[in-house]
Write a protein that holds these residues in place. Structure first.
Motif, PDB file in Angstrom:
ATOM      1  N   ALA A 392      28.614 -34.484   4.922  1.00 36.89           N
ATOM      2  CA  ALA A 392      27.390 -34.108   4.327  1.00 36.89           C
ATOM      3  C   ALA A 392      27.006 -33.876   2.999  1.00 36.89           C
ATOM      4  O   ALA A 392      25.681 -34.175   2.466  1.00 36.89           O
ATOM      5  N   ALA A 393      27.901 -33.463   2.124  1.00 38.04           N
ATOM      6  CA  ALA A 393      27.847 -33.423   0.731  1.00 38.04           C
ATOM      7  C   ALA A 393      27.715 -34.667   0.159  1.00 38.04           C
ATOM      8  O   ALA A 393      26.743 -34.904  -0.625  1.00 38.04           O
ATOM      9  N   ARG A 394      28.444 -35.462   0.497  1.00 34.97           N
ATOM     10  CA  ARG A 394      28.248 -37.161   0.150  1.00 34.97           C
ATOM     11  C   ARG A 394      27.009 -37.708   0.216  1.00 34.97           C
ATOM     12  O   ARG A 394      26.279 -38.497  -0.431  1.00 34.97           O
ATOM     13  N   ARG A 395      26.599 -37.055   1.539  1.00 34.04           N
ATOM     14  CA  ARG A 395      25.190 -37.897   1.844  1.00 34.04           C
ATOM     15  C   ARG A 395      24.019 -37.361   0.704  1.00 34.04           C
ATOM     16  O   ARG A 395      23.216 -38.222   0.510  1.00 34.04           O
ATOM     17  N   ALA A 396      24.159 -36.309   0.736  1.00 32.02           N
ATOM     18  CA  ALA A 396      23.263 -35.413  -0.271  1.00 32.02           C
ATOM     19  C   ALA A 396      23.236 -36.214  -1.679  1.00 32.02           C
ATOM     20  O   ALA A 396      22.299 -36.650  -2.284  1.00 32.02           O
ATOM     21  N   VAL A 397      24.464 -36.672  -2.103  1.00 30.10           N
ATOM     22  CA  VAL A 397      24.635 -37.195  -3.462  1.00 30.10           C
ATOM     23  C   VAL A 397      24.108 -38.692  -3.294  1.00 30.10           C
ATOM     24  O   VAL A 397      23.445 -39.179  -4.213  1.00 30.10           O
ATOM     25  N   MET A 398      24.420 -39.137  -2.309  1.00 30.85           N
ATOM     26  CA  MET A 398      23.953 -40.536  -1.965  1.00 30.85           C
ATOM     27  C   MET A 398      22.521 -40.792  -2.085  1.00 30.85           C
ATOM     28  O   MET A 398      21.834 -41.840  -2.612  1.00 30.85           O
ATOM     29  N   GLU A 399      21.813 -39.917  -1.265  1.00 26.57           N
ATOM     30  CA  GLU A 399      20.285 -39.721  -1.195  1.00 26.57           C
ATOM     31  C   GLU A 399      19.607 -39.717  -2.645  1.00 26.57           C
ATOM     32  O   GLU A 399      18.521 -40.293  -2.754  1.00 26.57           O
ATOM     33  N   ALA A 400      20.446 -38.653  -3.376  1.00 25.38           N
ATOM     34  CA  ALA A 400      19.687 -38.398  -4.362  1.00 25.38           C
ATOM     35  C   ALA A 400      19.874 -39.581  -5.732  1.00 25.38           C
ATOM     36  O   ALA A 400      19.059 -40.058  -6.266  1.00 25.38           O
ATOM     37  N   ALA A 401      21.030 -40.198  -5.461  1.00 32.44           N
ATOM     38  CA  ALA A 401      21.111 -41.454  -6.553  1.00 32.44           C
ATOM     39  C   ALA A 401      20.423 -42.653  -5.906  1.00 32.44           C
ATOM     40  O   ALA A 401      19.902 -43.298  -6.744  1.00 32.44           O
ATOM     41  N   VAL A 402      20.247 -42.837  -4.598  1.00 34.20           N
ATOM     42  CA  VAL A 402      19.550 -44.060  -4.254  1.00 34.20           C
ATOM     43  C   VAL A 402      18.001 -43.735  -4.559  1.00 34.20           C
ATOM     44  O   VAL A 402      17.517 -44.754  -5.115  1.00 34.20           O
ATOM     45  N   ALA A 403      17.451 -42.543  -4.187  1.00 33.50           N
ATOM     46  CA  ALA A 403      16.154 -42.227  -4.763  1.00 33.50           C
ATOM     47  C   ALA A 403      15.842 -42.392  -6.435  1.00 33.50           C
ATOM     48  O   ALA A 403      14.922 -42.832  -6.938  1.00 33.50           O
ATOM     49  N   ILE A 468      34.581 -42.760   0.297  1.00 33.36           N
ATOM     50  CA  ILE A 468      34.196 -42.695  -1.433  1.00 33.36           C
ATOM     51  C   ILE A 468      34.069 -41.182  -1.863  1.00 33.36           C
ATOM     52  O   ILE A 468      33.237 -40.601  -1.131  1.00 33.36           O
ATOM     53  N   PRO A 469      34.977 -40.863  -2.821  1.00 33.91           N
ATOM     54  CA  PRO A 469      34.541 -39.378  -3.151  1.00 33.91           C
ATOM     55  C   PRO A 469      33.092 -39.198  -3.753  1.00 33.91           C
ATOM     56  O   PRO A 469      32.520 -40.121  -4.503  1.00 33.91           O
ATOM     57  N   SER A 470      32.721 -38.024  -3.705  1.00 40.02           N
ATOM     58  CA  SER A 470      31.449 -37.536  -4.120  1.00 40.02           C
ATOM     59  C   SER A 470      31.218 -37.866  -5.769  1.00 40.02           C
ATOM     60  O   SER A 470      30.148 -38.403  -6.039  1.00 40.02           O
ATOM     61  N   ASP A 471      32.125 -37.518  -6.399  1.00 37.23           N
ATOM     62  CA  ASP A 471      32.027 -37.760  -7.874  1.00 37.23           C
ATOM     63  C   ASP A 471      32.075 -39.188  -8.392  1.00 37.23           C
ATOM     64  O   ASP A 471      31.681 -39.504  -9.630  1.00 37.23           O
ATOM     65  N   ARG A 472      31.984 -40.198  -7.465  1.00 33.30           N
ATOM     66  CA  ARG A 472      31.923 -41.810  -7.826  1.00 33.30           C
ATOM     67  C   ARG A 472      30.789 -42.235  -7.220  1.00 33.30           C
ATOM     68  O   ARG A 472      30.461 -43.499  -7.710  1.00 33.30           O
ATOM     69  N   ILE A 473      30.135 -41.521  -6.270  1.00 36.44           N
ATOM     70  CA  ILE A 473      28.985 -42.082  -5.660  1.00 36.44           C
ATOM     71  C   ILE A 473      27.804 -42.415  -6.841  1.00 36.44           C
ATOM     72  O   ILE A 473      27.297 -43.513  -6.777  1.00 36.44           O
ATOM     73  N   ALA A 474      27.445 -41.686  -7.812  1.00 38.31           N
ATOM     74  CA  ALA A 474      26.139 -42.033  -8.453  1.00 38.31           C
ATOM     75  C   ALA A 474      26.472 -43.086  -9.225  1.00 38.31           C
ATOM     76  O   ALA A 474      25.480 -44.105  -9.343  1.00 38.31           O
ATOM     77  N   GLU A 475      27.831 -43.166  -9.804  1.00 39.00           N
ATOM     78  CA  GLU A 475      27.921 -44.274 -10.670  1.00 39.00           C
ATOM     79  C   GLU A 475      27.996 -45.679 -10.057  1.00 39.00           C
ATOM     80  O   GLU A 475      27.460 -46.690 -10.477  1.00 39.00           O
ATOM     81  N   GLY A 476      28.644 -45.598  -8.619  1.00 32.58           N
ATOM     82  CA  GLY A 476      28.684 -46.902  -7.817  1.00 32.58           C
ATOM     83  C   GLY A 476      27.137 -47.196  -7.400  1.00 32.58           C
ATOM     84  O   GLY A 476      26.758 -48.295  -7.570  1.00 32.58           O
ATOM     85  N   ILE A 477      26.467 -46.500  -7.450  1.00 37.33           N
ATOM     86  CA  ILE A 477      24.993 -46.645  -6.834  1.00 37.33           C
ATOM     87  C   ILE A 477      24.108 -47.178  -8.099  1.00 37.33           C
ATOM     88  O   ILE A 477      23.343 -48.286  -8.069  1.00 37.33           O
ATOM     89  N   ALA A 478      24.531 -46.636  -9.180  1.00 35.43           N
ATOM     90  CA  ALA A 478      23.787 -47.247 -10.533  1.00 35.43           C
ATOM     91  C   ALA A 478      24.392 -48.582 -10.641  1.00 35.43           C
ATOM     92  O   ALA A 478      23.657 -49.443 -11.167  1.00 35.43           O
ATOM     93  N   ARG A 479      25.625 -49.031 -10.355  1.00 29.92           N
ATOM     94  CA  ARG A 479      26.021 -50.508 -10.620  1.00 29.92           C
ATOM     95  C   ARG A 479      25.288 -51.379  -9.523  1.00 29.92           C
ATOM     96  O   ARG A 479      24.972 -52.323 -10.166  1.00 29.92           O
TER      97      ARG A 479
END
Length: 484
Positions: A392-403, A468-479
């Motif tokens: 749930a925590a990772r999904r929230a980070v994913m959705e925010a980064a994707v948006a 994938i840990p939450s703290d790496r999601i945003a950078e991965g989505i950016a790439r």
């Protein structure tokens, strides 16, 4: 002659306790011929000082090697390589062989050479910094300690029969009892032991269903769907009709009239994560009854319903034994477990049990008993809750980064799940995109293998967030966004 203490080095990445690693180091030296019979080993004090471990650890390792006749003790003189120590057999290099068998004509059937379904997952995926892949275990979430304890209990004398006996076609009664009394009722399913069969994961369960139900028959499958299912059906010579799914999953009215078997993933459609609404579930059962067809329900990812309560299983609505239910512990525990189950009417389970026995008898007894212990002691439910909170925590980070980066989501589970189904611009081939992203330590899963037919969409891809840990999601989505 004494073996110099400098000869001994502990491999930095070796698994196991220090004692086990020292035993392995000495045993391998003997088996490889580096340590010869009659040679003296360093004293326990000298080896402990050299390796930086306690003397008792070395003493225990030497004692175990002594018991297994790798070493011998000579009074106050110390430890020596035993004259009876095992030795690796020596084989001469085989002479070059000229193949004279025409395997093209000898092989009656072929299974290799079909589509590869690695889904963008290289063997060393864990070394990538941004692994947006599906279905792998996050070691930071897994309950290693309690699984180890349950495995030790399963290896004990109390469980000796479950561990050692060939049960022919029988399953572990403790595991079957837990599934019947705990797992299935949570899905609204009531089943007797003669309606349950333990399998080597969901893949084995699907293979049994395909072999018993679909050979040379008309079959309806979701499109897109689990790629290996289409491969199983092709091997069985089934006449497969892909039925396109929409935002709510399979459309019952689109199932062809001649269909005899319907395969569906209603809880989290694979790969779009769509959940089949209750009205469609009822309509699908009515459509199957009208056609005289059976339904194989792969209850894919139902445990990962952390946003809302999962929808009732299709099998729970089944009033005439028309649904064959496929469940698995491999996804929620770890994929290498290979432990699943089939639920169906007794005539079907009886035939599935006989077919399984002709191939592999039964899944290993100690694996079944370990899982039964882990489940019955409550560790499984605790693990699922922990995984659900993390997802749930990772999904929230994913959705925010994707948006934030304006990426298009084509499908996401309303109840939870562990992935997002994505759509790139139409001009993008995500197979090429996935290959290019590897150089940036990013893994994504191309979507084309999920579709049927020679001309498949190339712009879809799946982003898993279970590994994938939450703290790496945003950078991965950016790439990913930058590559697009």
């Amino acid at each position: 002659m004494a073996i110099p203490v400098e000869t001994f080095h502990l491999a930095p990445r070796a698994q196991g306790t220090l004692q086990a690693r020292i035993q392995q180091m000495v045993a391998q030296g003997i088996l490889s011929g580096r340590f010869r019979r009659g040679e003296k080993l360093p004293s326990t004090r000298a080896l402990a000082r050299h390796l930086g471990v306690s003397r008792i650890t070395v003493t225990l390792a030497y004692t175990e090697l002594l018991a297994n006749d790798y070493l011998t003790s000579r009074g106050r003189s110390g430890y020596y390589v035993s004259e009876n120590a095992p030795a690796s057999p020596r084989f001469e290099a085989p002479a070059p062989r000229v193949e004279t068998v025409d395997w093209d004509s000898v092989l009656a059937r072929r299974y290799a050479g079909g589509p590869a379904f690695d889904m963008g997952r290289p063997p060393d995926w864990a070394s990538y910094r941004f692994p947006f892949i599906y279905g792998q275990t996050d070691p930071s979430l897994f309950d290693h300690a309690n699984w180890r304890l349950c495995a030790m209990q399963a290896l004990g004398t109390k469980n000796f029969n479950a561990l050692t006996q060939d049960q022919f076609d029988a399953d572990d009664p403790e595991l079957v009892r837990f599934i019947a009394h705990h797992t299935l009722p949570r899905r609204g399913i009531l089943a007797r032991p003669d309606e349950i069969l333990i399998t080597m994961g969901a893949q084995n369960a699907l293979w049994l269903a395909v072999q018993l139900l679909t050979v040379k028959r008309a079959v309806a499958v979701e499109d897109p769907c689990y790629p290996a299912l289409r491969q199983l059906l092709a091997q069985a010579g089934s006449r497969v009709a892909p039925v396109a799914v929409d935002d709510h999953g399979l459309r019952p009215e689109a199932v062809p009239d001649e269909t005899r078997v319907i395969f569906t993933t209603p809880s989290h459609q694979c790969p779009t994560s769509a959940t089949l609404p209750l009205a469609r579930r009822e309509a699908l059962l009515a459509r199957a009854a009208a056609l005289g067809a059976v339904v194989v329900e792969d209850d894919y990812e139902f445990e990962m319903a952390y946003l809302d309560a999962p929808a009732p299983a299709l099998k729970s609505l089944d009033e005439d034994g028309r649904v064959i239910y496929v469940g698995s512990f491999s996804k929620s525990l770890f994929p290498g477990l290979r432990l699943g189950y089939l639920v169906g009417s007794p005539p079907f389970i009886r035939e599935a049990r006989a077919l399984r026995a002709s191939v592999l008898r039964h899944p290993p007894g100690h694996i079944q008993r370990t899982a039964a212990q882990f489940l019955s002691l409550g560790h499984y439910d605790a693990l699922v809750r922990r995984i659900g909170r993390a997802l749930a925590a990772r999904r929230a980070v994913m959705e925010a980064a994707v948006a934030r980066h304006g990426l298009e989501v084509a499908g996401k589970g309303a109840h939870g799940g562990s992935s997002l189904w994505m759509r790139a611009p139409d001009a993008v081939d995500t197979q090429a995109l996935a290959f290019a992203l590897r150089s940036q330590s990013v893994l994504i899963e191309p979507g084309s293998p999920f579709f049927a037919g020679p001309e498949v969409p190339r712009q879809f891809y799946r982003l898993g967030y279970s590994s994938i840990p939450s703290d790496r999601i945003a950078e991965g989505i950016a790439r990913i966004a930058a590559a697009l």
